[in-house]
Write an enzyme that holds these catalytic residues in place. Structure first.
Site, PDB file in Angstrom:
ATOM      1  N   SER A 259       0.720  -1.333  -0.081  1.00  0.00           N
ATOM      2  CA  SER A 259       0.033  -0.004   0.006  1.00  0.00           C
ATOM      3  C   SER A 259       0.901   1.086  -0.026  1.00  0.00           C
ATOM      4  O   SER A 259       0.296   2.275  -0.229  1.00  0.00           O
ATOM      5  CB  SER A 259      -0.880  -0.004   1.075  1.00  0.00           C
ATOM      6  N   CYS A 346       4.555 -11.530  12.658  1.00  0.00           N
ATOM      7  CA  CYS A 346       5.694 -10.817  13.403  1.00  0.00           C
ATOM      8  C   CYS A 346       5.088 -10.553  14.701  1.00  0.00           C
ATOM      9  O   CYS A 346       5.388  -9.724  15.224  1.00  0.00           O
ATOM     10  CB  CYS A 346       6.560  -9.723  12.521  1.00  0.00           C
TER      11      CYS A 346
END
Ligand code: SAH
Length: 402
Positions: A259, A346
């Site tokens: 993005s 993560c």
């Protein structure tokens, strides 16, 4: 530095320290003796007065103190800090053959809680993420320069962790001169540009180095086995690390989605730097883009999903689990038979077992057959201290559709 105060723990709260866990929560502290300043070294004692550890005091954090040492004879001074930094740097020496972008010091794992030091060629980038290492910044900078013989250090103490310690964000040149806009690094023979001032983390996802190499090897293997040109998809591509690795492995067409226009601009430059022209960079939201690719009838032989941290704390685990499942589900539906999916999280709040359950749920819903070939983790320059399981954050699964 000698201790300027003492923390006395509540009865029973010495147990985690005896097991050498480095954190002391506010709820474990019975009383603070003296008036230690933020970051000051304090002696930590059990309810019976016995010595437990030397720790850095963080009055504003729920992690009220982080242990430097469990040995009463240690003195936490500049020489002691320098020895820890030097040892951490030396442990990474064998990794220099892989890359000149390495994490040299990884906080708790290297016995320096909250201190991060990364190297990009001859540029060092540091983060002081806790009050203790912030108070010791000059000694740590001296030590790092002595251990590496690099002159230039840039500070990127702008992470959320620092806010929780009551410390203001701090970025800029810490030593030496202003870094160039983009620093070129080499990783397993591939070239990448890193913007240490504005890039994510300290500029680059150093932790994914072994997984980028794995992906490259998988592309080579898949090409040999399938005997045709491969199409690869890299979602949340950032500056194109996995994309460049996929193309280097022989993927004929690589579609990459992020993005961020800024990240894609660096990604394009990275592809050009490696002489690759077979990339299709798309600025889009991955959640929408995966559905659009499916509607368009596309399919891929290799798919990488390496999203940002969806769960910033335990409060966000349910929502994050839905997001991980959604992208894994949609990626599986785009995966050609025999193809590989690498899916990562993560989020420290999502453990590896939970992540595997989430991905298994996506496999079931997608009605595909898939095998797990490996569990993946961060590189060896991001080790996990065995007494500090909270340090585990990056996890991934390598699946193959059968
Ligand atoms: N795989 C990369 C690191 C990925 S970081 C590497 O190895 O270097 C996560 C990336 O996801 C960032 O670049 C961020 O811009 C992007 N991102 C975050 N949310 C997104 C979304 N919903 N859609 C597309 N990209 C997104």
């Amino acid at each position: 530095m000698s201790a300027t105060g003492e923390l006395v723990l509540k009865p029973g709260k010495e147990r985690s320290l005896v097991r050498r866990h480095p954190w002391i929560y506010d709820t474990a502290v019975a009383k603070v003796q003296g008036k230690p300043a933020p970051g000051a070294t304090v002696a930590v004692r059990g309810a019976g007065g016995e010595f437990l550890a030397w720790a850095a005091y963080s009055p504003q954090s729920t992690i009220r103190a982080r242990c430097w040492s469990f040995s009463e004879s240690d003195r936490i001074d500049a020489a002691w800090l320098a020895a820890r930094v030097e040892a951490a740097v030396q442990r990474r020496a064998p990794l220099a053959a892989e890359s000149n972008a390495l994490r040299l010091v990884f906080g708790e794992a290297d016995g320096l809680p909250g201190f991060i030091a990364d190297r990009y060629a001859d540029q060092l980038v540091v983060q002081f993420q806790a009050a203790g290492v912030d108070a010791q910044r000059e000694a740590l900078l001296d030590a790092l320069i002595a251990a590496t013989r690099c002159k230039d250090v840039y500070e990127r103490s702008d992470s959320a962790t620092r806010q929780r310690e009551g410390l203001a964000a701090s970025s800029g040149v810490a030593r030496g001169t202003e870094p160039p806009a983009r620093i070129e690094i080499a990783e397993h023979g591939l070239r990448f540009l890193v913007d240490v001032r504005r890039g994510h983390k300290t500029g680059y996802y150093i932790d994914q180095r072994p997984n980028r190499l794995l992906t490259r090897g998988l592309a080579e293997r898949a090409r040999a086995v399938l005997g045709r040109d491969l199409r690869a998809l890299n979602c949340f591509c950032y500056t194109g690390g996995f994309s460049v690795a996929l193309a280097a492995g022989g993927a004929r067409a690589v579609v990459s989605i992020d993005s961020s226009h800024d990240a894609l601009e660096v990604a394009r430059a990275n592809a050009a730097l490696n002489g690759q022209a077979n990339h299709d960079w798309r600025a889009a939201d991955v959640f929408d883009a995966l559905r659009a690719l499916r509607d368009a009838g596309e399919s891929f032989d290799l798919i990488v999903l390496d999203p940002p941290k969806f769960a910033s704390s335990h409060h966000h685990v349910d929502r994050a689990a839905r997001a991980y499942k959604d992208i894994s589900f949609n990626a599986l539906r785009l995966l050609a038979p025999g193809g590989y999916l690498l899916t990562f999280s993560c989020s420290g709040a999502i453990g590896v077992d939970l992540f595997q359950k989430i991905v298994a749920g996506a496999v079931i819903d997608a009605r595909v057959d898939a095998q797990m070939l490996a569990r993946l983790a961060a590189g060896a320059d991001h080790p996990l201290l065995m007494t500090h399981p909270e340090g585990e954050y990056l996890k991934g699964l390598l699946l193959q559709r059968i």
